[in-house]
Design a protein around this motif. Structure first.
Motif, PDB file in Angstrom:
ATOM      1  N   GLY A  24       0.840  -1.193   0.000  1.00  0.00           N
ATOM      2  CA  GLY A  24       0.000   0.000   0.000  1.00  0.00           C
ATOM      3  C   GLY A  24       0.871   1.236   0.000  1.00  0.00           C
ATOM      4  N   THR A  81      -3.083   3.479   2.156  1.00  0.00           N
ATOM      5  CA  THR A  81      -4.004   2.618   1.424  1.00  0.00           C
ATOM      6  C   THR A  81      -3.748   1.161   1.776  1.00  0.00           C
ATOM      7  OG1 THR A  81      -2.576   2.318  -0.523  1.00  0.00           O
ATOM      8  CG2 THR A  81      -4.034   4.242  -0.524  1.00  0.00           C
ATOM      9  N   ALA A 119      -5.378  -2.052  -0.127  1.00  0.00           N
ATOM     10  CA  ALA A 119      -6.347  -2.625  -1.068  1.00  0.00           C
ATOM     11  C   ALA A 119      -6.611  -4.102  -0.821  1.00  0.00           C
ATOM     12  CB  ALA A 119      -5.865  -2.409  -2.496  1.00  0.00           C
ATOM     13  N   ASN A 120      -5.572  -4.877  -0.507  1.00  0.00           N
ATOM     14  CA  ASN A 120      -5.717  -6.328  -0.411  1.00  0.00           C
ATOM     15  C   ASN A 120      -5.606  -6.876   1.004  1.00  0.00           C
ATOM     16  OD1 ASN A 120      -6.028  -6.828  -3.285  1.00  0.00           O
ATOM     17  ND2 ASN A 120      -3.886  -6.243  -3.483  1.00  0.00           N
ATOM     18  N   LYS A 179      -8.744  -3.001   5.966  1.00  0.00           N
ATOM     19  CA  LYS A 179      -8.802  -1.532   5.933  1.00  0.00           C
ATOM     20  C   LYS A 179      -8.386  -0.938   7.276  1.00  0.00           C
ATOM     21  CE  LYS A 179     -10.384  -1.540   1.740  1.00  0.00           C
ATOM     22  NZ  LYS A 179      -9.477  -1.214   0.612  1.00  0.00           N
ATOM     23  N   HIS A 191      -3.262  -0.069  -9.487  1.00  0.00           N
ATOM     24  CA  HIS A 191      -4.590   0.428  -9.124  1.00  0.00           C
ATOM     25  C   HIS A 191      -5.147   1.427 -10.136  1.00  0.00           C
ATOM     26  CE1 HIS A 191      -4.597  -1.817  -5.455  1.00  0.00           C
ATOM     27  NE2 HIS A 191      -3.408  -1.340  -5.152  1.00  0.00           N
ATOM     28  N   SER A 233      -9.814  -1.904 -10.005  1.00  0.00           N
ATOM     29  CA  SER A 233      -8.381  -1.758 -10.243  1.00  0.00           C
ATOM     30  C   SER A 233      -7.937  -2.775 -11.292  1.00  0.00           C
ATOM     31  CB  SER A 233      -7.589  -1.982  -8.952  1.00  0.00           C
ATOM     32  OG  SER A 233      -7.851  -0.955  -8.024  1.00  0.00           O
TER      33      SER A 233
END
Length: 247
Positions: free
Chosen positions: A66, A75, A77-78, A81, A155, A162
């Motif tokens: 990230g 960030t 993403a995978n 959060k 992304h 993405s």
């Protein structure tokens, strides 16, 4: 100088001590599988296990998938959060119970640093694009050996998601794509990146690069494309190098 390198990924957390003078692992890496999307608590447990395994008390470098500003994650993403806004260096230092220095960076940037220092990009003074293909797509850009951090080309938006959802190594398996179909799709993506940043040289890493003969022939890029030399060890080595003495 020996430094513990940690590579935080979508499917596992890996670590090993690294000799930063040579880029060699000093012991076999320890891989801890992630259960679902990794959380900060799970990462802390994994780091603690890696530190215990190697009886580590020294400095640590870690790569995270990230955007990293300073030591703060922007960030995720995978992974969970819950990482967003987290001070990753502080989290790792607490889990490792170390007073040694902890430095963190984007995981693809870490892989790129390893390749530029000791791998396929060593001695190159032009523009180099490094792509890591795994759960997602990581990217790193270098010019004259200097890193431009947090490029995150995986992304780029494509049909509402993405682009990495279509071109990552995981996408080939999830969508049951042939090497030909996936390679052509990956080639289209890389040619788009060539339009954006026009690299003179491209390095492709991640575990799938060990099978590059299966798909490189379908890429059809302008710039030469070569497999990464460090394969799945690049993130560990690069994280350690980043945490080491400045070159």
């Amino acid at each position: 100088m020996n430094i513990l390198g940690i590579d935080i990924g979508g499917s596992a957390v890996k670590g090993a001590p690294v000799d930063t003078k040579t880029g060699k692992l000093l012991a076999e890496r320890l891989r801890i599988e992630a259960k679902g999307k990794l959380t900060p608590a799970q990462l802390s447990a994994a780091v603690a296990e890696i530190v215990r395994h190697f009886r580590w008390r020294g400095p640590i470098g870690a790569g995270f998938p990230g955007v990293i500003h300073g030591s703060t994650i922007r960030t995720s993403a995978n992974l969970s959060k819950r990482f967003i806004g987290c001070d990753l260096a502080a989290l790792i230092a607490k889990a490792a119970k170390t007073r040694g220095a902890v430095r963190v960076l984007n995981d693809a940037d870490a892989a790129g640093i390893a390749e530029m220092r000791f791998g396929a990009g060593r001695k190159r003074k032009d523009s180099v694009l490094v792509l890591t293909l795994g759960t997602g797509v990581g990217s790193a850009m270098f010019f004259n050996g200097l890193l431009f951090p947090n490029t995150e080309f995986g992304h780029l938006p494509c049909n509402g998601h993405s682009i990495e959802k279509d071109v990552a190594a995981s996408a080939r398996k999830l969508q049951n794509l042939s090497w030909h179909k996936w390679g052509c799709r990956l080639g289209d993506y890389i040619r788009t990146l060539e339009t954006l940043v026009a690299p003179a040289f491209i390095i492709i890493g991640g575990g799938v690069s060990a099978r590059h003969e299966k798909f490189f022939k379908y890429l059809k890029t302008r710039a030469p494309v070569v497999p990464a030399e460090f394969l799945n060890e690049a993130g560990i080595v690069g994280a350690a190098l980043y945490a080491g003495p400045a070159k």
